[in-house]
Design a protein around this motif. Structure first.
Motif, mmCIF file in Angstrom:
data_model
loop_
_atom_site.group_PDB
_atom_site.id
_atom_site.type_symbol
_atom_site.label_atom_id
_atom_site.label_comp_id
_atom_site.label_asym_id
_atom_site.label_seq_id
_atom_site.Cartn_x
_atom_site.Cartn_y
_atom_site.Cartn_z
ATOM 1 N N THR A 40 -6.424 -1.616 -2.363
ATOM 2 C CA THR A 40 -6.219 -2.742 -1.449
ATOM 3 C C THR A 40 -6.213 -4.069 -2.207
ATOM 4 O O THR A 40 -5.409 -4.949 -1.914
ATOM 5 C CB THR A 40 -7.281 -2.746 -0.344
ATOM 6 O OG1 THR A 40 -7.259 -1.474 0.317
ATOM 7 C CG2 THR A 40 -7.032 -3.845 0.669
ATOM 8 N N PHE A 89 -2.929 -5.492 1.315
ATOM 9 C CA PHE A 89 -2.295 -4.504 2.184
ATOM 10 C C PHE A 89 -3.072 -3.201 2.076
ATOM 11 O O PHE A 89 -3.120 -2.579 1.020
ATOM 12 C CB PHE A 89 -0.822 -4.296 1.822
ATOM 13 C CG PHE A 89 0.038 -5.417 2.285
ATOM 14 C CD1 PHE A 89 0.518 -5.441 3.586
ATOM 15 C CD2 PHE A 89 0.344 -6.461 1.442
ATOM 16 C CE1 PHE A 89 1.298 -6.497 4.029
ATOM 17 C CE2 PHE A 89 1.125 -7.523 1.869
ATOM 18 C CZ PHE A 89 1.599 -7.536 3.166
ATOM 19 N N TYR A 90 -3.693 -2.827 3.193
ATOM 20 C CA TYR A 90 -4.517 -1.618 3.240
ATOM 21 C C TYR A 90 -3.687 -0.433 3.699
ATOM 22 O O TYR A 90 -2.964 -0.509 4.681
ATOM 23 C CB TYR A 90 -5.682 -1.838 4.212
ATOM 24 C CG TYR A 90 -6.485 -0.589 4.476
ATOM 25 C CD1 TYR A 90 -7.474 -0.192 3.594
ATOM 26 C CD2 TYR A 90 -6.250 0.184 5.603
ATOM 27 C CE1 TYR A 90 -8.208 0.948 3.834
ATOM 28 C CE2 TYR A 90 -6.990 1.328 5.843
ATOM 29 C CZ TYR A 90 -7.958 1.703 4.955
ATOM 30 O OH TYR A 90 -8.683 2.837 5.178
ATOM 31 N N SER A 91 -3.782 0.636 2.972
ATOM 32 C CA SER A 91 -3.154 1.895 3.349
ATOM 33 C C SER A 91 -4.150 2.991 3.011
ATOM 34 O O SER A 91 -4.563 3.121 1.853
ATOM 35 C CB SER A 91 -1.862 2.109 2.571
ATOM 36 O OG SER A 91 -1.311 3.366 2.884
ATOM 37 N N LEU A 101 0.506 1.022 6.858
ATOM 38 C CA LEU A 101 0.080 -0.199 6.178
ATOM 39 C C LEU A 101 -0.468 -1.194 7.176
ATOM 40 O O LEU A 101 0.021 -1.296 8.297
ATOM 41 C CB LEU A 101 1.264 -0.859 5.461
ATOM 42 C CG LEU A 101 1.812 -0.188 4.230
ATOM 43 C CD1 LEU A 101 3.032 -0.951 3.736
ATOM 44 C CD2 LEU A 101 0.774 -0.096 3.149
ATOM 45 N N SER A 102 -1.462 -1.932 6.755
ATOM 46 C CA SER A 102 -1.937 -3.060 7.552
ATOM 47 C C SER A 102 -2.387 -4.148 6.588
ATOM 48 O O SER A 102 -2.926 -3.862 5.530
ATOM 49 C CB SER A 102 -3.074 -2.650 8.491
ATOM 50 O OG SER A 102 -4.177 -2.152 7.761
ATOM 51 N N ASN A 103 -2.125 -5.388 6.945
ATOM 52 C CA ASN A 103 -2.526 -6.522 6.125
ATOM 53 C C ASN A 103 -3.918 -6.927 6.566
ATOM 54 O O ASN A 103 -4.131 -7.278 7.716
ATOM 55 C CB ASN A 103 -1.526 -7.666 6.299
ATOM 56 C CG ASN A 103 -1.701 -8.727 5.248
ATOM 57 O OD1 ASN A 103 -2.668 -8.718 4.498
ATOM 58 N ND2 ASN A 103 -0.764 -9.644 5.184
#
Length: 66
Positions: free
Chosen positions: A19, A25-27, A50-52
């Motif tokens: 991250t 950006f988290y995956s 994905l999420s920021n």
């Protein structure tokens, strides 16, 4: 407290670094992206999500100082 100052599983440490390197950006880390039957037919897939995330929130969640 800094990274490495507390006991963590290798996968947790890898998730933190992934991250940070991806600029927030988290995956979720996965080792499997699909399950196929013997004929190659798709039984289950695990798509990339994905999420920021806020780096401040991310660091607080993992008890790190940025």
């Amino acid at each position: 407290m800094t990274l490495g100052a507390m006991g963590m599983a290798p996968l947790e440490v890898a998730q933190i670094y992934q991250t940070l390197v991806a600029d927030g950006f988290y995956s979720p880390l996965l080792s499997i992206n699909a399950v196929l039957d013997t004929d190659g037919k798709l039984l289950k897939s695990y798509p990339l999500k994905l999420s920021n995330v806020s780096m401040k929130r991310f660091c607080i969640n993992y008890v790190m100082l940025c």
